[in-house]
Scaffold this motif. Structure first.
Motif, mmCIF file in Angstrom:
data_model
loop_
_atom_site.group_PDB
_atom_site.id
_atom_site.type_symbol
_atom_site.label_atom_id
_atom_site.label_comp_id
_atom_site.label_asym_id
_atom_site.label_seq_id
_atom_site.Cartn_x
_atom_site.Cartn_y
_atom_site.Cartn_z
ATOM 1 N N ILE A 78 39.725 56.968 71.820
ATOM 2 C CA ILE A 78 39.921 58.381 72.175
ATOM 3 C C ILE A 78 39.702 59.271 70.958
ATOM 4 C CG2 ILE A 78 41.635 60.074 72.927
ATOM 5 C CD1 ILE A 78 42.855 57.879 74.687
ATOM 6 N N VAL A 79 40.250 58.849 69.811
ATOM 7 C CA VAL A 79 40.062 59.616 68.577
ATOM 8 C C VAL A 79 38.577 59.733 68.250
ATOM 9 C CG1 VAL A 79 40.424 59.591 66.074
ATOM 10 C CG2 VAL A 79 42.334 59.077 67.615
ATOM 11 N N GLU A 80 37.848 58.639 68.399
ATOM 12 C CA GLU A 80 36.408 58.679 68.102
ATOM 13 C C GLU A 80 35.682 59.624 69.048
ATOM 14 O OE1 GLU A 80 32.317 58.172 68.080
ATOM 15 O OE2 GLU A 80 33.479 57.435 69.797
ATOM 16 N N MET A 102 41.447 63.490 59.075
ATOM 17 C CA MET A 102 42.759 63.890 58.552
ATOM 18 C C MET A 102 43.497 64.764 59.559
ATOM 19 S SD MET A 102 41.653 64.615 54.583
ATOM 20 C CE MET A 102 43.311 64.960 54.043
ATOM 21 N N GLY A 103 42.746 65.640 60.247
ATOM 22 C CA GLY A 103 43.366 66.475 61.265
ATOM 23 C C GLY A 103 43.909 65.655 62.415
ATOM 24 N N ALA A 104 43.154 64.628 62.829
ATOM 25 C CA ALA A 104 43.607 63.763 63.920
ATOM 26 C C ALA A 104 44.878 63.017 63.533
ATOM 27 C CB ALA A 104 42.508 62.769 64.287
ATOM 28 N N SER A 105 44.936 62.531 62.297
ATOM 29 C CA SER A 105 46.118 61.803 61.829
ATOM 30 C C SER A 105 47.346 62.710 61.798
ATOM 31 C CB SER A 105 45.854 61.220 60.441
ATOM 32 O OG SER A 105 46.954 60.466 59.988
ATOM 33 N N ILE A 194 33.409 49.013 67.359
ATOM 34 C CA ILE A 194 34.098 48.925 66.067
ATOM 35 C C ILE A 194 35.394 49.726 66.072
ATOM 36 C CG2 ILE A 194 31.984 48.455 64.758
ATOM 37 C CD1 ILE A 194 32.133 51.383 63.789
ATOM 38 N N PHE A 195 35.426 50.825 66.810
ATOM 39 C CA PHE A 195 36.680 51.570 66.903
ATOM 40 C C PHE A 195 37.708 50.813 67.737
ATOM 41 C CE2 PHE A 195 34.474 55.101 65.025
ATOM 42 C CZ PHE A 195 35.479 55.841 64.416
#
Length: 292
Positions: A78-80, A102-105, A194-195
């Motif tokens: 989802i992040v990807e 960094m924003g996602a984290s 890979i994700f």
């Protein structure tokens, strides 16, 4: 001598879990050429999933463990799709990917603080706390579990990369994304894979670290150590990530055992600076001017 062996065991235990996270960094870097700093958020969510599966849903440890790993894998995808795929479609500069990561984290960390709260939580006892006694040597059962699970997980990953069709596609894409596309490789599918693999490894690491320490929204900060290990071993090199992680784990435990635990983080970041100055490609990494 017993104390030295004890520190070696502790170092291998911690280093093996660092390796799970460092390999996740290297997998993404080998294909997309940037460091995915959103790993911290994925690890944190995986740790929480495992905790709530055991404490609230009363799942057995194996079921909770698999659930956390799959949940983290899905979250990584989802992040990807949300944070990176739009940038990739527009051929955005690599700096944008790092900022987005960094924003996602930060988003994942703060949404957990806002919904679940910042309270520290401890995993219920899953295994006996009685250590394994071999003569004068005392080995924690959780340390053995961490090493064994990490070794099995990394062995499965190596098999996938070296022996399967999708693994061949990953290796081809890491060598040349444009060339592999011309040869019929679906790069989007490779990135998806890979994700997923990296997310599963992060979920496993999150559960293991949550069991060894505690679960809290900032637990993902531990990924900075794995990033150091990945740089030490060579970003983009899976073997280098594992070697760098084991060495970092041993250096940290030896520092704590023979000097002071206050110096372990200092040594880790000093090592990062030294590596970047004298050998920026790491132990087994390849030169790449786009390294970030």
């Amino acid at each position: 001598m017993i104390g030295f062996i004890q520190q070696m065991i502790n170092g291998l235990s911690i280093g093996s879990v660092y390796a799970l996270m460092a390999v996740g960094y290297s997998l993404v870097y080998s294909i997309m050429n940037f460091s995915n700093f959103a790993h911290g958020g994925v690890i944190m969510i995986g740790s929480y999933i495992g905790f709530f599966c055991i404490s609230l849903l009363n799942f057995s440890f194996p079921v909770a463990f698999v659930t956390a790993a799959l949940g983290s894998g899905i979250l990584a995808i989802i992040v990807e799709r949300v944070a990176y795929n739009p940038l990739r479609k527009r051929n955005a500069p690599f700096l944008y990917f790092i900022i987005s990561a960094m924003g996602a984290s930060i988003f994942l960390e703060n949404i957990v603080v806002a919904t679940i709260g910042p309270t520290f939580r401890t995993y219920p006892p899953v295994f006996s706390a009685t250590p394994i006694q071999i003569g004068a040597l005392t080995i924690g059962r959780l340390d053995v579990l961490m090493f064994v699970i990490s070794a099995i997980s990394l062995s499965i990953l190596v098999y996938i990369i070296e022996k399967t069709k999708i693994g061949l596609a990953i290796r081809a894409t890491s060598y040349s994304s444009k060339g592999s596309t011309l040869m019929g490789v679906n790069v989007d599918k490779v990135i998806f894979t890979i994700f997923l693999l990296g997310g599963i490894l992060e979920g496993i690491a999150g559960v293991l670290f949550g069991m060894k320490y505690t679960v809290y929204p900032q637990i993902g900060a531990i990924t900075m150590k794995s990033f150091i290990a990945a740089v030490f071993g060579g970003l983009g090199s899976l073997q280098g990530a594992v070697i760098g992680s084991i060495l970092l784990g041993l250096i940290e435990t030896m520092t704590s055992g023979y000097f002071s635990s206050q110096y372990r983080d200092l040594i880790a970041f000093a090592l990062l600076i030294v590596v970047l100055i004298f050998r920026p490609t790491g132990i087994m990494g390849k030169s790449n001017e786009d390294k970030a």
